[in-house]
Every structure is written in C-alpha cells, then in structure tokens.
Enzyme design. Sequence first.
Site, short mmCIF file in Angstrom:
data_model
loop_
_atom_site.label_atom_id
_atom_site.label_comp_id
_atom_site.label_asym_id
_atom_site.label_seq_id
_atom_site.Cartn_x
_atom_site.Cartn_y
_atom_site.Cartn_z
N HIS A 94 -0.94 2.00 4.18
CA HIS A 94 0.35 2.65 4.43
C HIS A 94 0.11 4.15 4.51
O HIS A 94 -0.69 4.70 3.75
CB HIS A 94 1.36 2.36 3.31
CG HIS A 94 1.81 0.94 3.26
ND1 HIS A 94 2.58 0.38 4.26
CD2 HIS A 94 1.58 -0.04 2.35
CE1 HIS A 94 2.81 -0.90 3.95
NE2 HIS A 94 2.22 -1.18 2.81
N PHE A 132 5.13 -1.92 -0.36
CA PHE A 132 4.16 -2.57 -1.24
C PHE A 132 2.76 -2.49 -0.61
O PHE A 132 2.62 -2.66 0.60
CB PHE A 132 4.51 -4.05 -1.40
CG PHE A 132 5.77 -4.33 -2.17
CD1 PHE A 132 5.78 -4.30 -3.56
CD2 PHE A 132 6.96 -4.66 -1.52
CE1 PHE A 132 6.93 -4.59 -4.29
CE2 PHE A 132 8.12 -4.96 -2.22
CZ PHE A 132 8.11 -4.92 -3.61
N ASP A 146 -6.55 -8.03 0.23
CA ASP A 146 -5.16 -7.74 0.63
C ASP A 146 -5.05 -6.28 1.06
O ASP A 146 -4.07 -5.59 0.74
CB ASP A 146 -4.17 -8.08 -0.48
CG ASP A 146 -2.72 -8.10 0.00
OD1 ASP A 146 -2.48 -7.97 1.23
OD2 ASP A 146 -1.81 -8.23 -0.84
ZN LIG Z 1 1.07 -11.28 0.90
#
Ligand SMILES: [Zn+2]
Length: 440
Positions: free
Chosen positions: A313, A327, A309
């Site tokens: 950022h 997130f 994942d």
């Molecule tokens: Zn996700």
Amino acid sequence: MKMMIRGGRVVDPAADRDGAFDVLIEDGRIAQIGRGLPVNGAEVIEIPGTWIVAPGLIDIHVHLREPGQEHKETIASGTASAVAGGFTAVACMPNTEPINDHAGITQFILKKAAEANLARVYPIGAVSRGSMGEQLAELGEQKAAGCIAFTDDGRPVATALLMRRALEYAGMLGAPIIDHCEDPSLKGDGVAHEGYYASALGLRGIPGTAESLMVERDVSLAELTGSHVHIAHMSARQSLRAVRSGKERGVQVTCEVAPHHFTLTDESLDGPVKYDTNLKMNPPLRERADRDAMLAGLADGTVDVIATDHAPHHADEKMVEFDRAPFGIVGLETAVPLVFDRLVHAGVITVRRAIELLSTNPARVMHLPGGTLADSGAADVTVIDPDRTITIDSAALRSRSKNTPFHGWTLRGASMLTIVGGRIAYAAPGVNLADRLLSR
Ligand SMILES: [Zn+2]
C-alpha cells in the site's frame, strides 16, 4: 552456458538431501548434483560451506496489484521484490482492478510477468465473478489460461453453497480453492484483534472465532466434496485446531501462516508508535496464545506453508487514522530473515523444515513445478546465508511500497542469490560473481 555453485550445503527435503554438494546448471536446468564435480568450463560460484543451497522459494500468497493499482506495486516491481527476498516464484491474488475473474486478465498478468523476466508468476483466479460471491467464475477457462488455484481473497467465499460448487468444479480441474476465512458478520467493522489491547486503545475488535468459524465450514465442505481447500493466512488458534482435526480424519485441507503472525502479537499495537498502521492487517495480529499456536503448528507439521500475504500500500494510503487505513503489509523481502532469525535460530524448526515450508510444500500444495533440485528440472535455486546479520530498511526495499512493521529490525539470515531458470535474477552484495554471469 554452464555454471556451478560450489561449496554450499544443499538442503532439498523432497529429495531427502542435506549435505555438501556441488550443483551444476546447464541450459537453464539442473544438470548434476554431486561431490567434486568436474568444472568442465562452467562458471564457478564459490560459496562458504555454511550457506544453504535450496530449491527456489515459492510464495503462494502475493498481491502484485497490477492491473489497476500500479501506484502500490507492479508485476515488475513485485517480482523484483520477490527475487531480492529469495523467491523464484510467486502466486498472485486476483483482487486487482479489474478482478482476475477471466482469461483475459490472466493472460495480461502472464505477459507482464514474461516481460519483467524475474520471478515466475502463477496467477490465481477469482472463485466468483468480480469476487462478488454470487455467480461462479469460469474456472475452466481461467485454468486453461494459466490460473493454478481459485480464491476470492480479500473476502471469504461468500456462501456455503458457492463454496461447495467451487470445490466440486475446481476439484474436477485438479486445482485447490484458497479461502480468506472470516465471517463478515462477526468481523463487522473491526480493525484489530478482539482482546485487551484493542480495548485499551479503543479499537473495534475482530475475534479469532470470526476466522475459525469459516475454517470449520470449509473443512466440512472439503470433506463433503472430497476436494482440496487451502486456508490462507491462518492466525487464530481455533483455526489451527479445525485444520488439525480435518487432517486427522483425512480431509484434503492445507494451510499457510504469514511471518507477521508467528513473530508479532497485538501487544505491539501498544508499542512506541501508537496506532501504527503498519501493524494493521487482516487477519489482525492476534494475542500471544495464538502466536504460540502458530509456532507449534509450524513445528509439528500441521502448518504446510509459510506465505507472506505481501500486500503493498502506498505511504499516503497508510498515513491516515488506524480505522481508515487499508489492511496489509509487504512481506517478500523480510520473510527469509524472519524465518531464520525467529524460527531456525530460535530452535523452533530445523533448516530442513524451513525449506519445506518455503519451497517443497508450496510446490506440492499448489501443484507447481519446482520445490526440489531434481536432475534435469528447471534451475530455480535460492542461496541463503543463515548467519548474515542484516537490518531491515524499508526505504531500501525493491517493492514499490514500504509498508512494513519490521523497519529497523536486526535479524540473522538473508537470501544471497536467486537463480530462476538458470539465470541470476538477484545477487546480494558479498556474493562473488563473474561479471558475465550478471550481464546475461
Ligand atoms: Zn486475505
């Protein structure tokens, strides 16, 4: 051009192979695997017997951010990060700007990936137009353009009806639907796992049930349609239970866990740096019982895949109050050290199982080439030194973003050499290579 990787331990679960073998690569393909192979003009890469020679690792959950958010990551910087982390292929999520919901974006991604010429890139298309959860996207056209699966990742597939239609359609195309499972009403504007630490720190909570409710819906719909659903970044113990029960009754459900969910818990929110936004991800870091359930699922086979994942950022975006920060964390360059240090050396799983979770199964679940070192297959190879001790340095990451909670961690296990289609895409310092192997 021929090269031979000599002296290592080949671990290829799909071929049921684990032992000392030489690997001969010719014209970008695996020419031969055997003992004491004749060199015959091949460039020899001599490695220690403890090093692992694995089929190229595949990360099926990566955000490459291009098009649209190139200040966070580009396809070039993301695939540079991938090969540095030992991944020869990545599947990229459609929540770019614009969303990858039609063939034009898919073609753009593939063109950029070919220009970067580092890791292989497999685009994942959106389930719904604009990932808005209303109208189904043109899955057939996207598949024809090169999408390997479909998801509205970042969000769940909005309704049961849309999920049913998506499963039916994708099922005919032979592609899985990947779901980011969360019930939006239950998640609300939560930012951390609902429990002691969120309360103590005054953060709004997200219960594990927000995830597992959607997992249960998806397992039921996969059962109804006979199609394949893949659960992204599973974090809650209730979700694992739902997947396990689906598998027991023969439902086509698979799942992945991210390294941060088997290494960290919400307790770290209360660490030396309070409100560290590099600990903010979705799903959130859960409590210890959830983390332990993920470890059990990794060990017992319920979990199919480790996927990072990888969510880059920019520092400026993360340098805000916890509530307002986006997130996600980067993961491509920390996965192998975390898997080896926290799972293999900790005795949770074997080396063979680690390779299964990082290569064999990602290929199988997403119907991708690779995942094995078969004769005449493309020479995608990852070489790992399981004993190399490294300290994670966020500033040294190849990714354009540095948002990792693992900065400063000392871990045992590192990727040393990444070969994509017979070409050396990455070599760590300490690997003995002839210059002409690197210059190609
Ligand atoms: Zn996700």
